[in-house]
Design an enzyme around this catalytic site. Structure first.
Site, PDB file in Angstrom:
ATOM      1  N   ASN A  10       0.882  -1.173   0.000  1.00  0.00           N
ATOM      2  CA  ASN A  10       0.000   0.000   0.000  1.00  0.00           C
ATOM      3  C   ASN A  10       0.913   1.215   0.000  1.00  0.00           C
ATOM      4  O   ASN A  10       1.506   1.543   1.012  1.00  0.00           O
ATOM      5  CB  ASN A  10      -0.904  -0.004   1.236  1.00  0.00           C
ATOM      6  CG  ASN A  10      -1.703   1.282   1.360  1.00  0.00           C
ATOM      7  OD1 ASN A  10      -1.753   2.083   0.420  1.00  0.00           O
ATOM      8  ND2 ASN A  10      -2.324   1.490   2.514  1.00  0.00           N
ATOM      9  N   GLU A  98      -6.536   5.040   7.879  1.00  0.00           N
ATOM     10  CA  GLU A  98      -6.297   6.450   7.519  1.00  0.00           C
ATOM     11  C   GLU A  98      -7.540   7.058   6.878  1.00  0.00           C
ATOM     12  O   GLU A  98      -7.843   8.233   7.083  1.00  0.00           O
ATOM     13  CB  GLU A  98      -5.063   6.547   6.610  1.00  0.00           C
ATOM     14  CG  GLU A  98      -3.790   6.291   7.406  1.00  0.00           C
ATOM     15  CD  GLU A  98      -2.647   5.685   6.615  1.00  0.00           C
ATOM     16  OE1 GLU A  98      -2.656   5.731   5.373  1.00  0.00           O
ATOM     17  OE2 GLU A  98      -1.728   5.134   7.268  1.00  0.00           O
ATOM     18  N   GLU A 168      -5.208  -4.519  10.641  1.00  0.00           N
ATOM     19  CA  GLU A 168      -4.130  -3.547  10.815  1.00  0.00           C
ATOM     20  C   GLU A 168      -4.346  -2.786  12.117  1.00  0.00           C
ATOM     21  O   GLU A 168      -5.114  -1.811  12.149  1.00  0.00           O
ATOM     22  CB  GLU A 168      -4.121  -2.553   9.647  1.00  0.00           C
ATOM     23  CG  GLU A 168      -3.871  -3.181   8.302  1.00  0.00           C
ATOM     24  CD  GLU A 168      -3.293  -2.172   7.318  1.00  0.00           C
ATOM     25  OE1 GLU A 168      -2.221  -2.453   6.768  1.00  0.00           O
ATOM     26  OE2 GLU A 168      -3.883  -1.100   7.126  1.00  0.00           O
ATOM     27  N   SER A 213       3.721  -2.139  10.107  1.00  0.00           N
ATOM     28  CA  SER A 213       5.180  -2.260  10.242  1.00  0.00           C
ATOM     29  C   SER A 213       5.712  -3.632   9.823  1.00  0.00           C
ATOM     30  O   SER A 213       6.665  -4.144  10.403  1.00  0.00           O
ATOM     31  CB  SER A 213       5.625  -1.914  11.678  1.00  0.00           C
ATOM     32  OG  SER A 213       5.286  -0.574  11.979  1.00  0.00           O
TER      33      SER A 213
END
Ligand code: 13P
Length: 254
Positions: A10, A98, A168, A213
Site C-alpha cells: 500500500n 487512515e 491492521e 510495520s
C-alpha cells in the site's frame, strides 16, 4: 484449506509516475524472487495505475487505495469502481484506518464501497483494526468484529467469500511497532471465527492479511501463523528491493 499467501503493498500518497515506473523496472529485474506459490499486488495512487499496468511483472496485480460507491455522477474528485476496473485493477482497499480517521469514513460508507468493488468483479480488501486506547481497554476483539460485521453487512454469503480482510492495528501502522505474531494471530483467528459464523466453511478460504510495520525481517514469522495469509505493507513496499525480499521470505515458507 489451501490459502495462497498474498503480499500486498500500500503505497499510500507516495510516488510520482516516474517513480512508479522505476519501481516496476526494478521489481521486474528481481522477478525470480516472486514465486508462483504466492500472490502479489501493489495498491498505488490512481495516477500510477496505468504505468504499473504496463510495467509491472505479470504476476504482480494492481490494487487501488480507494473508490467511491456510486457508479457515476456529480461527485467531484471521486473515482468509481468501473473506472478502476478499466485499468485491470484487481484489488481495492476499503476501510483503511487512515480513511476512517482522516477522511471520516464510517462503517456504512465502507460497506457501500465493498459492495461497489464487488459489483465490478474486483476484490475488496476490508481493513479493520483497533487504536491503542481500545487495545489497552481490552476491546480489540469487539472493535474488529464490529468493523468486520458492518463492513460486510450488505453482502451475500457468496460475496463475502470473494473478499480479503486485513487486520491492521492502528498503533502498529508506520510506527515500527509491529504486533507480535501471537497478537496478530489471536485477532486474525477471531476474525476467521466471525467469518465462519457468517459463511461456514467458506471462511477457511478467505484470506486475512496482517498489516502494521511489516518488513523483510518479520514477514516470515507473521505469515507462519496458521491464520495469517500474508501482509498489507506500507513503508517497506515502497522499495522494489524490500518488496522482493518480503516475497522471497514468504516463498520460503510455502
Ligand atoms: P506500514 O507498513 O508503513 O506500517 O503501513 C501499514 C499500512 O497501513 C498498510 O496499509
Amino acid at each position: 484449506m489451501a490459502r495462497k499467501p498474498l503480499l500486498m503493498g500500500n503505497w499510500k500518497m507516495n510516488k510520482t509516475v516516474a517513480e512508479a515506473r522505476e519501481f516496476a523496472e526494478q521489481l521486474g529485474q528481481q522477478s525470480q524472487s516472486l514465486c508462483n506459490d504466492a500472490d502479489y499486488a501493489v495498491c498505488a495512487p490512481f495516477t500510477s495505475l496505468h504505468i504499473l499496468r504496463v510495467m509491472l511483472p505479470a504476476n504482480v496485480k494492481l490494487g487501488a487505495q480507494n473508490v467511491h460507491f456510486e457508479e457515476h455522477g456529480a461527485y467531484t474528485g471521486e473515482i468509481s469502481a468501473s473506472m478502476l476496473k478499466e485499468f485491470e485493477t484487481v484489488y481495492v482497499l476499503a476501510g483503511h484506518s487512515e480513511r476512517r480517521q482522516l477522511f471520516g469514513e464510517t462503517d456504512e460508507i465502507i460497506a457501500k464501497k465493498v459492495k461497489a468493488i464487488l459489483s465490478q468483479q474486483m476484490t475488496p480488501v476490508l481493513c479493520v483494526g483497533e487504536v491503542l486506547d481500545q487495545r489497552d481497554a481490552g476491546k480489540t476483539l469487539d472493535v474488529v468484529r464490529n468493523q468486520l460485521n458492518k463492513g460486510l453487512a450488505e453482502l451475500t454469503e457468496a460475496e463475502i467469500g470473494r473478499c480479503v480482510v486485513a487486520y491492521e492495528p492502528v498503533w502498529a501502522i508506520g510506527t515500527g511497532r509491529t504486533a507480535t505474531s501471537e497478537q496478530a494471530e489471536e485477532v486474525i483467528a477471531e476474525l476467521r471465527a466471525a467469518l465462519r459464523q457468517k459463511v461456514g466453511a467458506t471462511a477457511d478460504d478467505i484470506r486475512i492479511l496482517y498489516g502494521g510495520s511489516v518488513k523483510p525481517a518479520n514477514v516470515a514469522e507473521l505469515c507462519s501463523q496458521p491464520n495469517i495469509d500474508g501482509g498489507l505493507v506500507g513503508g517497506a513496499s515502497l522499495q522494489a528491493d524490500s518488496f522482493a525480499q518480503m516475497a522471497a521470505e514468504i516463498c520460503k515458507g510455502v
